[in-house]
Scaffold this active site. Structure first.
Site, PDB file in Angstrom:
ATOM      1  N   CYS A  70      11.504 -70.332  17.623  1.00  9.43           N
ATOM      2  CA  CYS A  70      11.692 -70.884  18.999  1.00  9.43           C
ATOM      3  C   CYS A  70      10.655 -69.801  20.017  1.00  9.43           C
ATOM      4  CB  CYS A  70      13.188 -70.502  19.546  1.00  9.43           C
ATOM      5  SG  CYS A  70      14.507 -71.577  18.803  1.00  9.43           S
ATOM      6  N   GLU A  71      10.169 -70.717  20.832  1.00 18.23           N
ATOM      7  CA  GLU A  71       9.245 -69.952  21.732  1.00 18.23           C
ATOM      8  C   GLU A  71      10.160 -69.362  22.718  1.00 18.23           C
ATOM      9  OE1 GLU A  71       6.528 -71.864  25.318  1.00 18.23           O
ATOM     10  OE2 GLU A  71       5.764 -71.913  23.137  1.00 18.23           O
TER      11      GLU A  71
END
Length: 154
Positions: A70-71
């Site tokens: 996940c960014e």
């Protein structure tokens, strides 16, 4: 048994009250996303559904619970009772928290078989979200779905 997202290891986790059934508002919001006629309305509904999830106590926003891929930062915890799986999750991003709520609506309280057969692409297509998310958000939501499936498979 309670587990955090990273490597399915046992860590200090939220108490059982964090894993309660989702509020009906989540299902209603997911339906509103499906019924929204344009991307702007869907995006707004995604952010609104994220507000329905209770925030995770800062104590539990630890690296071992972070979902890799996940960014934005996202934390996921798992609790299993019999063959039902329950999740507690949060994110520092409103849109990711909304996407988490959408995923939990489809997987929270489900059996191992139901979760492992969950098709994220088909689900998002059904909601009208396919092709609407940025590549980084698509990667993040896929990582979250994979983490949920991994918990169900163990």
């Amino acid at each position: 048994m309670n587990h955090a997202a990273s490597e399915n290891i046992l860590v200090d986790t939220p108490d059982k009250s964090c894993f309660i059934p989702l509020n009906d508002k989540v299902s209603q919001a997911v339906l509103a996303i499906q019924q929204a006629t344009n991307w702007q309305d869907k995006y707004r509904q995604i952010m609104l559904v994220g507000k329905v999830l209770a925030p995770l106590n800062e104590t539990f926003k630890v690296e071992a619970a972070q979902v890799k891929g996940c960014e934005s930062q996202a934390w996921l915890y798992h609790y299993q009772e019999a063959d039902k799986h329950f999740f507690c999750a949060d994110s520092d991003s409103r849109i990711v928290k909304g996407l988490i709520a959408i995923l939990l609506d489809a997987t929270h309280g489900k059996t191992s078989a139901e979760i492992t057969s969950f098709d994220l692409e088909r689900y998002f297509s059904h909601l009208g979200l396919s092709g609407q998310l940025s590549p980084s958000r698509t990667n993040g939501v896929t990582a979250l779905a994979n983490a949920i499936k991994q918990f169900a498979a163990t």
